[in-house]
Structure formats: structure tokens, C-alpha cells
Design a protein around this motif. Structure first.
Motif, mmCIF file in Angstrom:
data_model
loop_
_atom_site.group_PDB
_atom_site.id
_atom_site.type_symbol
_atom_site.label_atom_id
_atom_site.label_comp_id
_atom_site.label_asym_id
_atom_site.label_seq_id
_atom_site.Cartn_x
_atom_site.Cartn_y
_atom_site.Cartn_z
ATOM 1 N N SER A 47 3.131 -5.062 -4.349
ATOM 2 C CA SER A 47 1.868 -5.603 -4.858
ATOM 3 C C SER A 47 0.805 -4.550 -4.566
ATOM 4 C CB SER A 47 1.533 -6.923 -4.152
ATOM 5 O OG SER A 47 1.592 -6.756 -2.759
ATOM 6 N N ASN A 48 -0.395 -4.785 -5.077
ATOM 7 C CA ASN A 48 -1.579 -3.943 -4.854
ATOM 8 C C ASN A 48 -2.086 -3.385 -6.174
ATOM 9 O OD1 ASN A 48 -3.642 -2.445 -3.752
ATOM 10 N ND2 ASN A 48 -2.344 -0.768 -3.043
ATOM 11 N N ALA A 49 -2.983 -4.116 -6.778
ATOM 12 C CA ALA A 49 -3.697 -3.663 -7.981
ATOM 13 C C ALA A 49 -2.753 -3.104 -9.046
ATOM 14 C CB ALA A 49 -4.755 -2.655 -7.586
ATOM 15 N N LEU A 50 -1.680 -3.820 -9.292
ATOM 16 C CA LEU A 50 -0.697 -3.341 -10.282
ATOM 17 C C LEU A 50 -1.104 -3.768 -11.690
ATOM 18 C CD1 LEU A 50 2.521 -4.422 -8.345
ATOM 19 C CD2 LEU A 50 1.683 -2.070 -8.638
ATOM 20 N N THR B 197 0.421 -0.065 -16.700
ATOM 21 C CA THR B 197 0.477 1.399 -16.671
ATOM 22 C C THR B 197 1.124 1.865 -15.375
ATOM 23 O OG1 THR B 197 -1.622 1.272 -17.821
ATOM 24 C CG2 THR B 197 -0.951 3.441 -17.044
ATOM 25 N N ILE B 198 0.688 1.270 -14.251
ATOM 26 C CA ILE B 198 1.256 1.669 -12.951
ATOM 27 C C ILE B 198 2.731 1.265 -12.896
ATOM 28 C CG2 ILE B 198 1.151 1.286 -10.463
ATOM 29 C CD1 ILE B 198 -1.860 0.885 -10.743
ATOM 30 N N ILE B 199 3.038 0.060 -13.352
ATOM 31 C CA ILE B 199 4.433 -0.415 -13.260
ATOM 32 C C ILE B 199 5.346 0.485 -14.089
ATOM 33 C CG2 ILE B 199 5.991 -2.329 -13.859
ATOM 34 C CD1 ILE B 199 3.739 -4.265 -13.054
ATOM 35 N N SER C 51 4.896 3.551 -14.924
ATOM 36 C CA SER C 51 4.973 4.886 -14.324
ATOM 37 C C SER C 51 5.888 4.889 -13.096
ATOM 38 C CB SER C 51 3.546 5.338 -13.992
ATOM 39 O OG SER C 51 3.578 6.353 -13.050
ATOM 40 N N ILE C 52 5.753 3.901 -12.228
ATOM 41 C CA ILE C 52 6.590 3.934 -11.016
ATOM 42 C C ILE C 52 8.054 3.638 -11.341
ATOM 43 C CG2 ILE C 52 4.714 3.462 -9.384
ATOM 44 C CD1 ILE C 52 5.355 0.614 -9.350
ATOM 45 N N LEU C 53 8.299 2.822 -12.346
ATOM 46 C CA LEU C 53 9.706 2.578 -12.718
ATOM 47 C C LEU C 53 10.299 3.832 -13.343
ATOM 48 C CD1 LEU C 53 9.683 -1.122 -14.027
ATOM 49 C CD2 LEU C 53 10.471 -0.276 -11.807
ATOM 50 N N ASP C 54 9.492 4.546 -14.125
ATOM 51 C CA ASP C 54 9.939 5.829 -14.693
ATOM 52 C C ASP C 54 10.331 6.812 -13.602
ATOM 53 O OD1 ASP C 54 9.739 5.290 -17.302
ATOM 54 O OD2 ASP C 54 7.900 6.454 -17.688
ATOM 55 N N GLU C 55 9.592 6.734 -12.486
ATOM 56 C CA GLU C 55 9.875 7.646 -11.359
ATOM 57 C C GLU C 55 11.063 7.183 -10.529
ATOM 58 O OE1 GLU C 55 5.449 9.326 -10.145
ATOM 59 O OE2 GLU C 55 6.150 7.490 -9.238
ATOM 60 N N GLY C 56 11.629 6.041 -10.890
ATOM 61 C CA GLY C 56 12.818 5.568 -10.174
ATOM 62 C C GLY C 56 12.519 4.697 -8.973
ATOM 63 N N SER D 31 0.850 -1.197 0.000
ATOM 64 C CA SER D 31 0.000 0.000 0.000
ATOM 65 C C SER D 31 0.881 1.240 0.000
ATOM 66 C CB SER D 31 -0.918 0.009 1.225
ATOM 67 O OG SER D 31 -0.141 -0.081 2.394
ATOM 68 N N GLY D 32 0.236 2.368 -0.153
ATOM 69 C CA GLY D 32 0.954 3.648 -0.118
ATOM 70 C C GLY D 32 1.565 3.998 -1.456
ATOM 71 N N ASP D 33 2.310 5.110 -1.467
ATOM 72 C CA ASP D 33 2.980 5.562 -2.687
ATOM 73 C C ASP D 33 4.257 4.736 -2.855
ATOM 74 O OD1 ASP D 33 4.780 6.851 -4.444
ATOM 75 O OD2 ASP D 33 3.657 8.712 -4.217
ATOM 76 N N VAL D 34 4.213 3.800 -3.772
ATOM 77 C CA VAL D 34 5.315 2.830 -3.824
ATOM 78 C C VAL D 34 6.611 3.428 -4.378
ATOM 79 C CG1 VAL D 34 3.831 0.808 -3.903
ATOM 80 C CG2 VAL D 34 4.597 1.825 -6.032
ATOM 81 N N THR D 35 6.523 4.511 -5.118
ATOM 82 C CA THR D 35 7.767 5.130 -5.596
ATOM 83 C C THR D 35 8.554 5.657 -4.397
ATOM 84 O OG1 THR D 35 6.646 5.792 -7.614
ATOM 85 C CG2 THR D 35 8.741 6.872 -7.145
ATOM 86 N N ASP D 36 7.862 6.455 -3.620
ATOM 87 C CA ASP D 36 8.493 7.062 -2.457
ATOM 88 C C ASP D 36 8.932 5.988 -1.453
ATOM 89 O OD1 ASP D 36 9.123 9.310 -0.806
ATOM 90 O OD2 ASP D 36 7.383 8.738 0.433
HETATM 91 N N1 LIG Z 1 3.730 6.170 -7.180
HETATM 92 C C1 LIG Z 1 2.634 5.613 -7.689
HETATM 93 N N2 LIG Z 1 2.251 5.930 -8.933
HETATM 94 C C2 LIG Z 1 1.165 5.375 -9.465
HETATM 95 N N3 LIG Z 1 0.385 4.484 -8.846
HETATM 96 C C3 LIG Z 1 0.724 4.109 -7.611
HETATM 97 C C4 LIG Z 1 1.857 4.659 -6.966
HETATM 98 N N4 LIG Z 1 1.916 4.090 -5.739
HETATM 99 C C5 LIG Z 1 0.892 3.244 -5.624
HETATM 100 N N5 LIG Z 1 0.163 3.226 -6.750
HETATM 101 C C6 LIG Z 1 -1.020 2.428 -7.069
HETATM 102 O O1 LIG Z 1 -2.132 3.215 -6.762
HETATM 103 C C7 LIG Z 1 -3.257 2.407 -6.493
HETATM 104 C C8 LIG Z 1 -3.904 2.960 -5.257
HETATM 105 O O2 LIG Z 1 -3.970 2.094 -4.234
HETATM 106 P P1 LIG Z 1 -5.072 2.219 -3.084
HETATM 107 O O3 LIG Z 1 -6.056 3.289 -3.374
HETATM 108 O O4 LIG Z 1 -5.565 0.857 -2.795
HETATM 109 O O5 LIG Z 1 -4.241 2.795 -1.943
HETATM 110 P P2 LIG Z 1 -3.464 2.018 -0.898
HETATM 111 O O6 LIG Z 1 -2.255 2.811 -0.658
HETATM 112 O O7 LIG Z 1 -3.300 0.604 -1.284
HETATM 113 O O8 LIG Z 1 -4.435 2.117 0.308
HETATM 114 P P3 LIG Z 1 -4.953 0.967 1.273
HETATM 115 O O9 LIG Z 1 -4.182 1.189 2.514
HETATM 116 O O10 LIG Z 1 -6.406 1.276 1.380
HETATM 117 O O11 LIG Z 1 -4.700 -0.385 0.657
HETATM 118 C C9 LIG Z 1 -2.739 0.976 -6.434
HETATM 119 O O12 LIG Z 1 -3.041 0.349 -7.652
HETATM 120 C C10 LIG Z 1 -1.247 1.168 -6.284
HETATM 121 O O13 LIG Z 1 -0.521 0.074 -6.857
#
Ligand SMILES: Nc1ncnc2c1ncn2[C@@H]1O[C@H](COP(=O)(O)OP(=O)(O)OP(=O)(O)O)[C@@H](O)[C@H]1O
Ligand SMILES: O=P(O)(O)OC[C@H]1O[C@H](OP(=O)(O)OP(=O)(O)O)[C@H](O)[C@@H]1O
Ligand SMILES: O=C(O)c1cccnc1
Length: 476
Positions: A290-293, A296-298, A300-305, A263-268
Motif C-alpha cells: 500500500s501507499n499512494a498506489l 501507473t505505479i502498479i 510500473s512495479i509489476l513490469d519490474e517484477g 513504504s520504500g521501493d516496493v519492487t526491491d
Molecule cells: N519501485 C517503485 N516504482 C515506482 N513507484 C514506487 C516504487 N516503490 C514505491 N513507489 C511509490 O512511490 C511513492 C513514494 O512514496 P513516498 O514518497 O511516500 O515514500 P515512502 O517510501 O512511502 O516514504 P515514507 O516513509 O515517508 O512513507 C508511493 O506512491 C509509492 O507507492
């Protein structure tokens, strides 16, 4: 469901037509092609999959007593036809492109030739098997492409649309480049490595996160990939994981450490996690997210480093969520009267829906450096000349005519089954299919493999095939 138990997994009309073929045209043979029109996710190709199951389903097609009783109870079928079904043995021939091959819109990928009464019965079953796995293998290929050589683990069983979608979907994701599955049944059935970490319930079940991590490290020091986001990834999860990794190191036991962030902002988070792990001396610790990847997300986050070693991908891959339908079709292209072949066409108001008549072969054309540069659909009986006049298969294209030279042409459709006899190899090792698929993809121009707005790969018809299509079109 096993591929040899699928006889009734079909639409009623296949059986009512087969019954009527049996009564009205018992000797008539037909030829059907499977091909895809609109491709998912606006891609330029799909990864052909489900072929092993499709061939097995034809080879072993049969009905047991209970199934025959059910058909009888519908009161729609003649006694003679039911007797024929009781002794059913496949008499059709199957030609197919190898599983894992990237194929393009409009190309016949499987051809079924044989008694109409049989070939008609196979339609729904074959489309079900091939559409599903091709869709998922193609989605998986997009996702593994975006991961740029990092491992993609398949995690989708809980979100797949039912048991079969989870099992055969997992197989298809391997064909599309995934490295492992969390699905034990798929692992057992298809000899796929199984892999995984732990759920939040494990962490929550202990008095503290640290207790949970320590307990896991005691049980699985060689797979110590700790889920660090249950409470607070940076202030609790990662520091606690580092404490446990240090304890493992002090004990001088062999161990493999890592973390999973869900969960959270995986780039950061992954950038900070990498720094913390490296500073603590755990450069080898792998970061899994993991988490709904999806692709497009993969990307984008790899582009961000983002600092990631492995991706766990479930729902969006196993359901092909952004493009959940593949409309592969099964179309009659010829009937046979003894040795005589009569080509057939389906005419449509929509140009894209007009079918290609006749029994066909698909050739992939390579230039002298081994790069694939076009596919040509020809009549099977045709010999390709070294200077080849062709027409773009896309009926809407402008400047359709072209002359091709200096190529090596490889036929893609191979004869694999004749009645109950295998006459060609069907690869059943999913990782060999994956490797062949990667190789075939490496031969394609890069611009056709872009995830967004890919160029289309040229697909041509021979003049002879085009003339046949035009002739039948003007006749009707
Ligand atoms: N830096 C990022 N850029 C783009 N997408 C991201 C980034 N970080 C996470 N995501 C994706 O954003 C989506 C948002 O996830 P979600 O709204 O479930 O928030 P969460 O952080 O998982 O919160 P929760 O604690 O409720 O699980 C997910 O598909 C996740 O993989
Ligand atoms: O998101 P996917 O690509 O399908 O990957 C699989 C998901 O399954 C698990 O979540 P769980 O079922 O525990 O629910 P959660 O989403 O609330 O974590 C895991 O933690 C992943 O988030
Ligand atoms: O093993 C895992 O980490 C896993 C498996 C399935 C779904 N989510 C996570």
C-alpha cells in the motif's frame, strides 16, 4: 445521505424552473438524456455506476414538512406549487443502461421522460449520483486492470472527500473490480466483504516490534498479515514476522500469514521479502503493498517484477486523483405535446457540445464471433435494418459515412421505472454488477482498453438521427 432524502440536494434553479413550469407549462412533458462528453484519464470508456441510487432517488423523491417550510421561507414559490410538492409522486419514466456497462462519450446512458416540472427537478441530483460513482468505478477499473488479476482492496475512507464519497465511492470501486473494502459502513450497507491489516500505531504501542507481532498472532492467527515497515523492513520487520510465523507453525494452529509493506521501493523490497519468506518455508505467505498506489505505479512495479499478491489502494482510487471530475450532463432532447414528440437541440459554437435531438436508443453491435465492434445511437422508434447506413457520431471525424453489415444489435437502454412502478430489473448486488461489467468489458476490443492512448471504440448515429440533428442545426 440516503438516495430518498436528496430532494433539496440540488441547485436553486431546478426549483425556480419547476415552479415556473408548474405555472406556465403545467401539461408539458419533456425528455432528458444523461451523457458524458470528456472521459477521465483519457480513457476510451467509463464504467456506468450509481444507477441503483439514481433510480431510487427518482422513485422516492419527496419533501417532508421541514423541507417544505424551508422552501416556503425563501419566498420564491407559489402556494399552488408548494402544495403540489407536498403531494409529490414521481410520474416520470426512467430508461437506463445497466450499471457496470462500459459506455462511450456522447451516448445517452439514462433517459428521463415525464412532466417537465418533475424531470427538471431531478437534474442536479441525478448528475451528482451518477457522475460520482461512474468516475470512481472507472478509476477503480483502471487500477484493477493494472493489478492483472491480483486482489485490490479498497482502503480510501480516510482520504475520501467526505462521508458520502467514502461510502458510495467504496461501492463504486467494487463495481470497478476491487475485491473488498476496509470501510465497515460500506460493508454493512452493500454487503461487501471487509478486510484489512493493522496500523503502525499497533506496532509502536508495544515495547518491541516482535511483541506487537506476537500479540497480533494471538488475536488473529487467521488474519496474520503483519505490517513490516515501521522500523526497518528487511532487517527487522520481515525477520520478526518470520519468527512469529514459525511459532504459529510450531503450535500447530491453523493460521494465514502474510506481510504488508507501506513504504520504500516496493519492487526491491517485495522481491527480497518473497525470497526471505520462501527460504523460511512460507511460500503461502501473501505480500500486500500500500501507499499512494494507482494504475501507473502498479503497472510500473509489476513490469519490474515486484512480487505482490494484494494491493491496498486508498486515496488515488477513492478520489480519482489524476482526473477528479466527470462532467456528465442532463440535456433536454424532446418535448411532448400529447402524443406528439417535438425533438429539441442545444446548438453550440463548439461542435462537440451540440446535442442529439429526439428520443433515442443505444445499440451495441456484435460480430458473428460475439465481439462488440461498434455502438449505434438511433431514434427509439427506428428498426435497424440488416444493412445499416450510419455516420460517425464524432462531428469532427473525417469520412463519417459507413455501412454496417453482419451484426447482432443489442439495445442497451432498458425501461426500468414508470412513475412509482418498477418495470425492469435493477441489479442491487454489487458483485453481480461487477461480474456483468467484466463480461461486457471482455467483449470490447483490447486496444480500446489500453491504459495509455487507447483506441476509440466506434460510435455511430443512424442516418435518420443524423439527418434530424442536421435539420435542426440548419433551422437554428
Ligand atoms: N519501485 C517503485 N516504482 C515506482 N513507484 C514506487 C516504487 N516503490 C514505491 N513507489 C511509490 O512511490 C511513492 C513514494 O512514496 P513516498 O514518497 O511516500 O515514500 P515512502 O517510501 O512511502 O516514504 P515514507 O516513509 O515517508 O512513507 C508511493 O506512491 C509509492 O507507492
Ligand atoms: O495511501 P493510500 O492509497 O491512501 O492507502 C491507505 C494508506 O492509509 C494508511 O496510511 P496512514 O493514514 O497511516 O498514513 P501514512 O501514509 O503515513 O502511512 C495506510 O498505511 C496506507 O498508506
Ligand atoms: O487495513 C489496513 O491495512 C488499512 C486500512 C485503511 C488504510 N490503510 C490500511
Amino acid at each position: 445521505m440516503d438516495p430518498d432524502r436528496l430532494a433539496l440536494l440540488t441547485d436553486l434553479y431546478e426549483f425556480t424552473m419547476a415552479n415556473s413550469f408548474y405555472q406556465e407549462l403545467p401539461m408539458e412533458e419533456g425528455v432528458f438524456d444523461i451523457f458524458f462528453r470528456k472521459l477521465p484519464d483519457k480513457g476510451s470508456f467509463v464504467i456506468l455506476a450509481g444507477i441503483q441510487q439514481a433510480v431510487e432517488a427518482v422513485e422516492k423523491f419527496h419533501l417532508d414538512e421541514e423541507e417544505l417550510d424551508y422552501l416556503k421561507s425563501l419566498d420564491l414559490f407559489s402556494a399552488a406549487f408548494l402544495k403540489y410538492l407536498k403531494n409529490f409522486q414521481n410520474e416520470c419514466k426512467v430508461w437506463t443502461i445497466a450499471e457496470g456497462t462500459p459506455v462511450f462519450s456522447g451516448e445517452p446512458v439514462v433517459t428521463i421522460e415525464g412532466p417537465l416540472v418533475q424531470a427538471q427537478l431531478y437534474e442536479t441530483m441525478l448528475l451528482n449520483l451518477i457522475n460520482h460513482q461512474t468516475l470512481i468505478a472507472s478509476k477503480a477499473r483502471r487500477i484493477t486492470t493494472s493489478a492483472a488479476k491480483r486482489a485490490v482492496m479498497e482502503f480510501g475512507a480516510r482520504r475520501a472527500q467526505g462521508p458520502d464519497a467514502a461510502l458510495y465511492g467504496a461501492r463504486a470501486t467494487i463495481i470497478g473490480g476491487a475485491v473488498s473494502t476496509s470501510n465497515l459502513l460500506a460493508g454493512k450497507r452493500f454487503n461487501i466483504p471487509v478486510a484489512g491489516t493493522m496500523a503502525h500505531s499497533w506496532i509502536e504501542s508495544f515495547p518491541t516490534e516482535l511483541d506487537a507481532f506476537r500479540a497480533w498472532a494471538r488475536q488473529y492467527p487467521h488474519n496474520c498479515s503483519l505490517l513490516v515497515d515501521t522500523y526497518d523492513t528487511l532487517n527487522s520487520g520481515i525477520p520478526n514476522a518470520i519468527i512469529v510465523f514459525k511459532e504459529l507453525r510450531e503450535k500447530k494452529v491453523d493460521f494465514k500469514c502474510g506481510i504488508r509493506i507501506d513504504s520504500g521501493d516496493v519492487t526491491d523490497l517485495t522481491k527480497k521479502a518473497r525470497r526471505l519468506l520462501d527460504e523460511a518455508g512460507f511460500e503461502e505467505a501473501q505480500i500486500t503493498i500500500s501507499n499512494a498506489l494507482d494504475e501507473t505505479i502498479i503497472e510500473s512495479i509489476l513490469d519490474e517484477g515486484a512480487q505482490i499478491d494484494n494491493f491496498g489502494v486508498g486515496e488515488k482510487m477513492i478520489t480519482s486523483s489524476t482526473s477528479p471530475v466527470l462532467g456528465g450532463v442532463y440535456k433536454l432532447c424532446a418535448v411532448k405535446h400529447g402524443n406528439q414528440i417535438e425533438p429539441k437541440i442545444k446548438v453550440s459554437e463548439t461542435k462537440a457540445k451540440v446535442t442529439l435531438p429526439g428520443i433515442k436508443q443505444v445499440y451495441r453491435l456484435y460480430d458473428t464471433s460475439g465481439r462488440a465492434f461498434a455502438d449505434v445511437i438511433a431514434l427509439r422508434e427506428e428498426k435497424l435494418s440488416s444493412t445499416l447506413a450510419v455516420v460517425k457520431a464524432d462531428m469532427m471525424a473525417t469520412k463519417r459515412e459507413k455501412v454496417l453489415q453482419d451484426f447482432i444489435a443489442k439495445p442497451l437502454l432498458k425501461s426500468v421505472l414508470d412513475g412509482t412502478k418498477r418495470v425492469g430489473e435493477i441489479q442491487d448486488d454489487v458483485f453481480k454488477i461487477q461480474a456483468a461489467s467484466k463480461h461486457a468489458l471482455s467483449e470490447l476490443p483490447d486496444e480500446t482498453k489500453r491504459l495509455i492512448n487507447p483506441s476509440s471504440f466506434p460510435v455511430y448515429l443512424t442516418i435518420k438521427l443524423n439527418n434530424l440533428q442536421q435539420e435542426l442545426l440548419s433551422k437554428y
